[in-house]
Design a protein around this motif. Structure first.
Motif, PDB file in Angstrom:
ATOM      1  N   THR A 288       0.833  -1.213   0.000  1.00  0.00           N
ATOM      2  CA  THR A 288       0.000   0.000   0.000  1.00  0.00           C
ATOM      3  C   THR A 288       0.864   1.258   0.000  1.00  0.00           C
ATOM      4  O   THR A 288       0.605   2.185  -0.771  1.00  0.00           O
ATOM      5  N   SER A 289       1.901   1.286   0.844  1.00  0.00           N
ATOM      6  CA  SER A 289       2.714   2.513   0.911  1.00  0.00           C
ATOM      7  C   SER A 289       3.494   2.715  -0.391  1.00  0.00           C
ATOM      8  O   SER A 289       3.625   3.834  -0.883  1.00  0.00           O
TER       9      SER A 289
ATOM     10  N   LYS B 245       1.135   4.044  -3.120  1.00  0.00           N
ATOM     11  CA  LYS B 245       0.851   5.488  -2.976  1.00  0.00           C
ATOM     12  C   LYS B 245       2.039   6.314  -3.460  1.00  0.00           C
ATOM     13  O   LYS B 245       1.876   7.346  -4.093  1.00  0.00           O
ATOM     14  N   LYS B 246       3.245   5.827  -3.144  1.00  0.00           N
ATOM     15  CA  LYS B 246       4.447   6.566  -3.554  1.00  0.00           C
ATOM     16  C   LYS B 246       4.557   6.585  -5.090  1.00  0.00           C
ATOM     17  O   LYS B 246       4.818   7.630  -5.689  1.00  0.00           O
TER      18      LYS B 246
ATOM     19  N   TYR C  95       2.136   6.301  -7.165  1.00  0.00           N
ATOM     20  CA  TYR C  95       1.057   7.168  -7.657  1.00  0.00           C
ATOM     21  C   TYR C  95       1.474   8.644  -7.559  1.00  0.00           C
ATOM     22  O   TYR C  95       1.325   9.405  -8.519  1.00  0.00           O
ATOM     23  N   ASN C  96       2.028   9.023  -6.389  1.00  0.00           N
ATOM     24  CA  ASN C  96       2.430  10.422  -6.187  1.00  0.00           C
ATOM     25  C   ASN C  96       3.589  10.841  -7.091  1.00  0.00           C
ATOM     26  O   ASN C  96       3.658  11.964  -7.546  1.00  0.00           O
TER      27      ASN C  96
ATOM     28  N   GLU D 258      -0.196  10.888 -10.693  1.00  0.00           N
ATOM     29  CA  GLU D 258      -1.144  12.001 -10.510  1.00  0.00           C
ATOM     30  C   GLU D 258      -0.755  13.213 -11.357  1.00  0.00           C
ATOM     31  O   GLU D 258       0.398  13.368 -11.746  1.00  0.00           O
TER      32      GLU D 258
ATOM     33  N   ALA E 189      -5.973   5.267  -9.507  1.00  0.00           N
ATOM     34  CA  ALA E 189      -6.380   6.025  -8.316  1.00  0.00           C
ATOM     35  C   ALA E 189      -7.367   5.212  -7.468  1.00  0.00           C
ATOM     36  O   ALA E 189      -7.294   5.197  -6.234  1.00  0.00           O
TER      37      ALA E 189
ATOM     38  N   ILE F  35      -5.443   1.775  -5.930  1.00  0.00           N
ATOM     39  CA  ILE F  35      -4.424   1.841  -4.874  1.00  0.00           C
ATOM     40  C   ILE F  35      -5.023   1.964  -3.474  1.00  0.00           C
ATOM     41  O   ILE F  35      -4.311   1.830  -2.491  1.00  0.00           O
ATOM     42  N   GLN F  36      -6.343   2.205  -3.396  1.00  0.00           N
ATOM     43  CA  GLN F  36      -6.982   2.239  -2.070  1.00  0.00           C
ATOM     44  C   GLN F  36      -6.816   0.880  -1.396  1.00  0.00           C
ATOM     45  O   GLN F  36      -6.558   0.790  -0.204  1.00  0.00           O
TER      46      GLN F  36
ATOM     47  N   ALA G 214      -4.469  -1.819  -2.433  1.00  0.00           N
ATOM     48  CA  ALA G 214      -3.434  -2.169  -3.417  1.00  0.00           C
ATOM     49  C   ALA G 214      -3.243  -3.669  -3.592  1.00  0.00           C
ATOM     50  O   ALA G 214      -3.207  -4.422  -2.618  1.00  0.00           O
TER      51      ALA G 214
ATOM     52  N   CYS H 194      -2.020  -3.466  -9.580  1.00  0.00           N
ATOM     53  CA  CYS H 194      -2.427  -2.047  -9.643  1.00  0.00           C
ATOM     54  C   CYS H 194      -1.915  -1.300 -10.881  1.00  0.00           C
ATOM     55  O   CYS H 194      -2.647  -0.525 -11.482  1.00  0.00           O
TER      56      CYS H 194
END
Length: 223
Positions: free
Chosen positions: A141-142, A145-146, A148-149, A153, A171, A174-175, A177, A181
């Motif tokens: 998950t972490s 998000k990384k 994605y960021n 995005e 998007a 990843i909620q 993951a 993904c």
């Protein structure tokens, strides 16, 4: 006195003609000198580009994440620095995967993409490869998000060129993951590299240089 004046005029004319000829020669020589200077400048730029490449390449080789950590760091570093044999380098042109699977090849390709200002593609691909190997769900998950960021995005620092729908799907995914993904985006970026950057890399002077058989030096021939 008319003859003398005529003679003087004639002398002036021939002096002028000589001067013009001389100037023309100088201009021609100047032109030649200029084109030589331009050629030299081109050569210098080419050398600079190749030098930049080599600097970047050694940076990527030193900093490539070494999954099989060597017991002795020195041995590990020494191994990464081996320049491939021409035969090995030629293998990279047979398949894009051959290039990506070779540590030196990957570093060279990254250096090439950096020179083309699109290194985010290979960085995203590498991040996805690492992501797929992640075991722990928390880490998954972490990391999602990384990624994605960093890459997905809008206005991300290394934003990759993928369509809006794929971005939206990511998007949502990843909620919660999972390993898949980024599959669609990774495929898209892979084919983007395979069809655009990879053929250009194979044509680059740097790659051509790696494929050349090293000529026997004069010293080796004993001259």
């Amino acid at each position: 006195g008319g003859g003398a004046a005529r003679g003087e005029a004639g002398a002036m004319q021939s002096a002028l003609f000589l001067a013009l000829q001389h100037d023309g020669g100088r201009m021609e020589r100047g032109g030649r000198r200029r084109s030589e200077a331009e050629e030299a400048e081109k050569g210098r730029m080419k050398r600079t580009i190749i030098k930049d490449w080599k600097t970047r390449l050694s940076y990527f080789l030193q900093n490539s994440s070494n999954s099989t950590k060597m017991k002795s760091k020195k041995a590990g570093k020494h191994r990464t620095y081996f320049r491939p044999s021409p035969e090995e380098a030629q293998l990279w042109s047979e398949a894009f995967d051959e290039l990506l699977a070779n540590k030196y090849g990957l570093a060279a390709f990254r250096a090439f993409l950096k020179s083309e200002f699109c290194e985010e593609n290979i960085e995203f691909w590498l991040a996805c490869e690492d992501f797929k190997k992640t075991k722990s769900p928390q880490k998954l998950t972490s990391k999602a998000k990384k990624i994605y960021n960093d890459f997905i995005e809008k206005e991300a620092p290394k934003e990759i060129n993928i369509d809006f729908q794929t971005k939206n799907m990511i998007a949502q995914n990843i909620q919660e993951a999972t390993h898949t993904c980024f599959s669609a985006a990774q495929k898209r970026v892979y084919s983007l590299m395979e069809n655009n950057s990879y053929p250009r890399f194979l044509e680059s002077e740097f790659y051509q240089e790696l494929c050349k058989k090293t000529p026997i030096t004069r010293a080796a021939q004993g001259t």
